[in-house]
Motif scaffolding. Structure first.
Motif, PDB file in Angstrom:
ATOM      1  N   CYS A  31       0.817  -1.219   0.000  1.00  0.00           N
ATOM      2  CA  CYS A  31       0.000   0.000   0.000  1.00  0.00           C
ATOM      3  C   CYS A  31       0.848   1.266   0.000  1.00  0.00           C
ATOM      4  CB  CYS A  31      -0.936   0.004   1.215  1.00  0.00           C
ATOM      5  SG  CYS A  31      -2.258  -1.221   1.115  1.00  0.00           S
ATOM      6  N   ALA A  32       2.086   1.161   0.495  1.00  0.00           N
ATOM      7  CA  ALA A  32       2.964   2.336   0.521  1.00  0.00           C
ATOM      8  C   ALA A  32       3.184   2.890  -0.885  1.00  0.00           C
ATOM      9  CB  ALA A  32       4.302   1.968   1.159  1.00  0.00           C
ATOM     10  N   PHE A  33       3.173   2.023  -1.891  1.00  0.00           N
ATOM     11  CA  PHE A  33       3.348   2.470  -3.271  1.00  0.00           C
ATOM     12  C   PHE A  33       2.046   3.049  -3.842  1.00  0.00           C
ATOM     13  CE2 PHE A  33       6.656  -0.700  -2.658  1.00  0.00           C
ATOM     14  CZ  PHE A  33       7.764  -0.080  -3.225  1.00  0.00           C
ATOM     15  N   LEU A  34       0.918   2.650  -3.249  1.00  0.00           N
ATOM     16  CA  LEU A  34      -0.374   3.106  -3.745  1.00  0.00           C
ATOM     17  C   LEU A  34      -0.778   4.457  -3.169  1.00  0.00           C
ATOM     18  CD1 LEU A  34      -2.359  -0.267  -3.408  1.00  0.00           C
ATOM     19  CD2 LEU A  34      -1.189   0.602  -5.412  1.00  0.00           C
ATOM     20  N   VAL A  35      -0.458   4.678  -1.895  1.00  0.00           N
ATOM     21  CA  VAL A  35      -0.926   5.904  -1.238  1.00  0.00           C
ATOM     22  C   VAL A  35      -0.261   7.145  -1.816  1.00  0.00           C
ATOM     23  CG1 VAL A  35      -1.520   4.735   0.920  1.00  0.00           C
ATOM     24  CG2 VAL A  35       0.793   5.647   0.615  1.00  0.00           C
ATOM     25  N   GLY A  36       0.939   6.985  -2.379  1.00  0.00           N
ATOM     26  CA  GLY A  36       1.600   8.131  -3.002  1.00  0.00           C
ATOM     27  C   GLY A  36       0.776   8.671  -4.154  1.00  0.00           C
ATOM     28  N   TYR A  37       0.261   7.755  -4.980  1.00  0.00           N
ATOM     29  CA  TYR A  37      -0.594   8.205  -6.083  1.00  0.00           C
ATOM     30  C   TYR A  37      -1.841   8.882  -5.548  1.00  0.00           C
ATOM     31  CZ  TYR A  37      -3.865   8.350  -9.900  1.00  0.00           C
ATOM     32  OH  TYR A  37      -4.772   8.803 -10.811  1.00  0.00           O
ATOM     33  N   GLU A  38      -2.460   8.282  -4.532  1.00  0.00           N
ATOM     34  CA  GLU A  38      -3.694   8.845  -4.002  1.00  0.00           C
ATOM     35  C   GLU A  38      -3.481  10.267  -3.493  1.00  0.00           C
ATOM     36  OE1 GLU A  38      -7.763   8.956  -2.819  1.00  0.00           O
ATOM     37  OE2 GLU A  38      -6.587   7.839  -4.287  1.00  0.00           O
ATOM     38  N   ALA A  39      -2.357  10.501  -2.807  1.00  0.00           N
ATOM     39  CA  ALA A  39      -2.066  11.838  -2.283  1.00  0.00           C
ATOM     40  C   ALA A  39      -1.919  12.851  -3.416  1.00  0.00           C
ATOM     41  CB  ALA A  39      -0.796  11.799  -1.431  1.00  0.00           C
ATOM     42  N   PHE A  40      -1.163  12.503  -4.472  1.00  0.00           N
ATOM     43  CA  PHE A  40      -0.952  13.443  -5.572  1.00  0.00           C
ATOM     44  C   PHE A  40      -2.206  13.610  -6.426  1.00  0.00           C
ATOM     45  CE2 PHE A  40       3.619  12.812  -4.757  1.00  0.00           C
ATOM     46  CZ  PHE A  40       4.040  14.129  -4.845  1.00  0.00           C
ATOM     47  N   GLU A  41      -2.997  12.527  -6.568  1.00  0.00           N
ATOM     48  CA  GLU A  41      -4.231  12.652  -7.337  1.00  0.00           C
ATOM     49  C   GLU A  41      -5.214  13.568  -6.618  1.00  0.00           C
ATOM     50  OE1 GLU A  41      -8.184  12.239  -8.598  1.00  0.00           O
ATOM     51  OE2 GLU A  41      -7.527  11.416  -6.681  1.00  0.00           O
ATOM     52  N   ARG A  42      -5.311  13.416  -5.312  1.00  0.00           N
ATOM     53  CA  ARG A  42      -6.195  14.304  -4.539  1.00  0.00           C
ATOM     54  C   ARG A  42      -5.694  15.745  -4.599  1.00  0.00           C
ATOM     55  NH1 ARG A  42     -10.969  13.279  -4.335  1.00  0.00           N
ATOM     56  NH2 ARG A  42     -10.192  12.756  -6.405  1.00  0.00           N
ATOM     57  N   MET A  43      -4.376  15.916  -4.577  1.00  0.00           N
ATOM     58  CA  MET A  43      -3.804  17.251  -4.675  1.00  0.00           C
ATOM     59  C   MET A  43      -4.141  17.865  -6.032  1.00  0.00           C
ATOM     60  SD  MET A  43       0.104  18.462  -3.907  1.00  0.00           S
ATOM     61  CE  MET A  43       0.836  17.843  -5.420  1.00  0.00           C
ATOM     62  N   PHE A 183      -9.057   1.795   5.508  1.00  0.00           N
ATOM     63  CA  PHE A 183      -9.792   2.894   4.889  1.00  0.00           C
ATOM     64  C   PHE A 183      -9.599   4.210   5.653  1.00  0.00           C
ATOM     65  CE2 PHE A 183     -12.113  -0.660   2.925  1.00  0.00           C
ATOM     66  CZ  PHE A 183     -12.060  -0.256   1.609  1.00  0.00           C
ATOM     67  N   ASN A 184      -9.418   4.134   6.975  1.00  0.00           N
ATOM     68  CA  ASN A 184      -9.147   5.355   7.741  1.00  0.00           C
ATOM     69  C   ASN A 184      -7.848   6.002   7.280  1.00  0.00           C
ATOM     70  OD1 ASN A 184     -11.454   5.190   9.378  1.00  0.00           O
ATOM     71  ND2 ASN A 184     -10.433   3.867  10.863  1.00  0.00           N
ATOM     72  N   TRP A 185      -6.792   5.188   7.166  1.00  0.00           N
ATOM     73  CA  TRP A 185      -5.493   5.752   6.802  1.00  0.00           C
ATOM     74  C   TRP A 185      -5.381   6.028   5.311  1.00  0.00           C
ATOM     75  CZ3 TRP A 185      -2.887   7.906  10.446  1.00  0.00           C
ATOM     76  CH2 TRP A 185      -3.067   7.470  11.754  1.00  0.00           C
ATOM     77  N   TRP A 186      -6.152   5.290   4.521  1.00  0.00           N
ATOM     78  CA  TRP A 186      -6.206   5.591   3.087  1.00  0.00           C
ATOM     79  C   TRP A 186      -6.794   6.982   2.879  1.00  0.00           C
ATOM     80  CZ3 TRP A 186      -4.391   3.668  -1.361  1.00  0.00           C
ATOM     81  CH2 TRP A 186      -4.958   4.112  -2.552  1.00  0.00           C
ATOM     82  N   MET A 187      -7.891   7.255   3.547  1.00  0.00           N
ATOM     83  CA  MET A 187      -8.516   8.564   3.428  1.00  0.00           C
ATOM     84  C   MET A 187      -7.670   9.645   4.076  1.00  0.00           C
ATOM     85  SD  MET A 187     -11.197   8.221   1.574  1.00  0.00           S
ATOM     86  CE  MET A 187     -12.298   9.611   1.867  1.00  0.00           C
ATOM     87  N   PHE A 188      -6.900   9.294   5.100  1.00  0.00           N
ATOM     88  CA  PHE A 188      -5.974  10.257   5.704  1.00  0.00           C
ATOM     89  C   PHE A 188      -4.995  10.760   4.652  1.00  0.00           C
ATOM     90  CE2 PHE A 188      -1.951  11.317   7.727  1.00  0.00           C
ATOM     91  CZ  PHE A 188      -2.339  12.146   8.776  1.00  0.00           C
ATOM     92  N   THR A 189      -4.465   9.844   3.838  1.00  0.00           N
ATOM     93  CA  THR A 189      -3.559  10.226   2.755  1.00  0.00           C
ATOM     94  C   THR A 189      -4.268  11.119   1.735  1.00  0.00           C
ATOM     95  OG1 THR A 189      -2.413   8.117   3.000  1.00  0.00           O
ATOM     96  CG2 THR A 189      -2.010   9.342   0.987  1.00  0.00           C
ATOM     97  N   SER A 190      -5.513  10.766   1.436  1.00  0.00           N
ATOM     98  CA  SER A 190      -6.312  11.563   0.512  1.00  0.00           C
ATOM     99  C   SER A 190      -6.514  12.970   1.056  1.00  0.00           C
ATOM    100  CB  SER A 190      -7.663  10.878   0.284  1.00  0.00           C
ATOM    101  OG  SER A 190      -8.510  11.672  -0.501  1.00  0.00           O
ATOM    102  N   PHE A 191      -6.822  13.058   2.346  1.00  0.00           N
ATOM    103  CA  PHE A 191      -7.030  14.366   2.976  1.00  0.00           C
ATOM    104  C   PHE A 191      -5.747  15.196   2.966  1.00  0.00           C
ATOM    105  CE2 PHE A 191     -10.290  12.090   5.868  1.00  0.00           C
ATOM    106  CZ  PHE A 191     -11.208  12.086   4.847  1.00  0.00           C
ATOM    107  N   LEU A 192      -4.605  14.519   3.116  1.00  0.00           N
ATOM    108  CA  LEU A 192      -3.325  15.234   3.109  1.00  0.00           C
ATOM    109  C   LEU A 192      -3.097  15.908   1.763  1.00  0.00           C
ATOM    110  CD1 LEU A 192      -0.726  15.825   4.711  1.00  0.00           C
ATOM    111  CD2 LEU A 192       0.246  13.747   3.748  1.00  0.00           C
TER     112      LEU A 192
END
Length: 587
Positions: A31-43, A183-192
């Protein structure tokens, strides 16, 4: 048996199609490789969405109602297109390849958007304070870029989060516990990512240039994709067990209608179902009968006629359809909360432009930056929820999640109602200040700090920790295994329809309230409008919707399924209104 002990028990495979090794694949290291995309996509998304209404009015010179409507329509499209992306993933390409192709389209859209806001030839010009309207070609290029981004989002949104959830084996107790927090920490990355966009990118757009403000997240998006592909060898993938998993949604009602004159057996065990060994050998999960929507049970009636060659549908197929229809009812009562959420990037922003935004003599807060308080409150609330609230409530209720998923949604919707009530009260005060100071011009600044809006932003952020994360987890958790990408689109499409609904409401309210010589509630001049009436209207709708939600959720039955833990064993998950799973082994 010992040689296979290190393989995952949920039949996931690695990128070569071989059974996935538990020690070398999945879990948080994948998941560490996935959350990076989620953070930049949300940004990237919020870098566009947070300030889009201001770009349309200040750069393309659209009126307030048109800009709000266009923002809602685009945002709605971003959240609706995942339905198509999920269908393609579940039925044809799988999550990984659907995401891969769609992410390239997403990057193309962001690149075109950066070009659109950077080149002077693609923007209308101003001379001596008089600005020309955007030409048809300028408008066409800008909106083509926007909707290219929306098409790309259709394949990325429903598949990146489900791909992340697939990295945890439900049959492994340790991994299942980790998944409870995913899902809590996934969305945390999204919120960041959203926080960086609403606080930093919005300021860059208004003070250093729109091209730079869009170019930074575009570059970040490309970098995150490279990181995503580096992690390919350790991802786990679920194998599609059927080419058309959603077809039962059509077959079950048709079969039930065809058998409408047949008598249902009093004992559900007399309905047609495969034996337990069938599910153990195929790796599928068996759903157990529930009393909900009993008419659909007729699709599983065994016909006594020896001449009948038609094979009835199984109880598992019927129960899978029941789940989707039950989730559809929950989905309907999420539309009004999604409409409230749509105010963050539209009317809340326009409301902020009328207030005093100065911090000292040389710094002025962009009105869209106040949206950072939504994401900041989320970032602070997620760890508190996961590390303190859940353990505390788990001790009180004995529930593995602390509270049920629907209880979580109810709390979030209630907090959201408080937020819109405060927004209404603040707007009433703003109107009072306008009246007391005889302010009438559309560009006149109301002597009232923009920080009066902060409570409504903060509360919506806290509410989202309950309802946004809760909805994503609910629709993933309650979906049949073969339709989890499609099930996740209940979450995204609810937000999309909420945006379309807000667009419709804004348009209709403007037309109805502005008839004749009456003041429109949402006019170009918010200093001479009645935005408080519109917020009051939303408050009433939200309160009624909450009552309907409580009624619908009280009738919802959580899924009951078997979970294979060994070749000869399965665990029965007993669903009940509290989702308190009691486990019983069956040989």
């Amino acid at each position: 048996m010992e040689a296979n002990a290190d393989y995952t028990k949920d039949a996931t495979v690695d990128f070569r199609g071989h059974p996935a090794l538990s020690s070398k694949t999945g879990k948080w290291k994948a998941c560490a490789f996935l959350v990076g995309y989620e953070a930049f996509e949300r940004m990237a998304f919020y870098g566009v969405a947070s300030n889009l209404v201001n770009y349309l009015t200040s750069q393309l010179h659209e009126d307030t109602v048109s800009s709000v409507r266009n923002v809602n329509n685009w945002s709605g499209s971003v959240w609706i297109t995942p339905i198509l992306g999920a269908c393609i993933a579940d039925s044809y390409l799988g999550r990984f390849w659907t995401f891969t192709l769609s992410s390239l389209i997403y990057v193309l859209g962001m690149t075109l958007l950066t070009v659109a806001v950077s080149l002077k030839s693609l923007r209308p010009t101003c001379s001596n304070g008089i600005c020309k309207k955007a030409s048809n070609s300028q408008i066409a290029f800008f909106y083509t870029a926007l909707y290219t981004m929306a098409i790309g989002a259709g394949g990325t949104k429903p598949n990146i989060s489900t791909l992340g959830a697939d990295q945890f084996d439900d049959f492994n107790p340790n991994e299942k516990e980790l998944k409870a927090s995913f899902f809590n920490w996934w969305m945390f990355t999204s919120f960041l990512g959203a926080f960086i966009a609403s606080l930093g990118l919005v300021y860059i757009q208004e003070n250093l240039g729109w091209g730079l403000g869009y170019g930074i997240p575009t570059a970040g998006l490309i970098l995150s994709l490279l990181i995503f592909y580096i992690g390919t060898p350790i991802y786990r993938h679920k194998v599609r067990s059927t080419s058309t998993p959603a077809r039962d949604l059509v077959r079950v009602p048709i079969a039930a209608f065809r058998n409408r004159k047949l008598q249902l057996p009093t004992d559900p065990s007399h309905l047609y179902e495969h034996n337990l060994q069938h599910y153990l050998s195929t790796g599928k999960r068996q759903f157990y009968h529930t009393p909900a929507l009993r008419f659909l049970d007729k699709a599983a009636i065994k016909e006594d006629s020896a001449s009948s060659k038609r094979i009835p549908l199984t109880v598992t197929q019927v129960e899978g359809s029941k789940l989707i229809f039950g989730m559809a009812l929950i989905w309907l009562v999420t539309l009004i909360p999604s409409t409230i959420w749509a105010q963050i990037n539209t009317l809340f922003v326009k409301q902020g432009t009328t207030l005093d935004r100065n911090l000292g003599p040389h710094f002025r807060i962009p009105s869209a930056s106040l949206g950072s308080f939504v994401t900041l409150s989320m970032l602070l609330s997620v760890p508190m929820y996961d590390r303190f609230f859940v353990p505390f409530m788990r001790q009180k209720t004995g529930h593995p999640r602390g509270i049920t998923l629907l209880q979580r949604l109810g709390i979030g919707f209630s907090i959201q109602i408080i937020a819109i009530a405060i927004a209404y009260a603040v707007e009433v005060r703003r109107m009072h200040v306008i009246s007391a100071n005889h302010i009438a011009g559309p560009k006149d600044i109301v002597p009232m700090s923009i920080f009066w809006l902060m409570p409504q932003y903060v509360l919506i952020g806290i509410a989202d920790v309950f309802n946004a994360i809760g909805l994503l987890e609910f629709f993933y958790d309650q979906s049949p295994e073969d339709m989890q990408s499609l099930g996740t689109t209940f979450f995204t499409s609810g937000i999309g329809v909420g945006n379309f609904l807000n667009s419709f409401l804004v348009t209709m309210v403007d037309k109805i309230s502005g008839r004749g010589d009456k003041k429109s509630w949402i006019g170009d001049n918010l200093n001479d409008s009645h935005l408080d009436y519109y917020y009051g209207f939303l408050l009433v709708m939200s309160s009624i919707n909450l009552v309907v939600f409580f009624w619908v959720s009280s009738r919802y039955i959580y899924k009951r399924e078997s979970i294979r833990v060994k070749e000869s064993l399965c665990v029965q998950m007993e669903g009940n209104p509290t989702l308190d799973a009691s486990l019983s082994l069956q040989v």
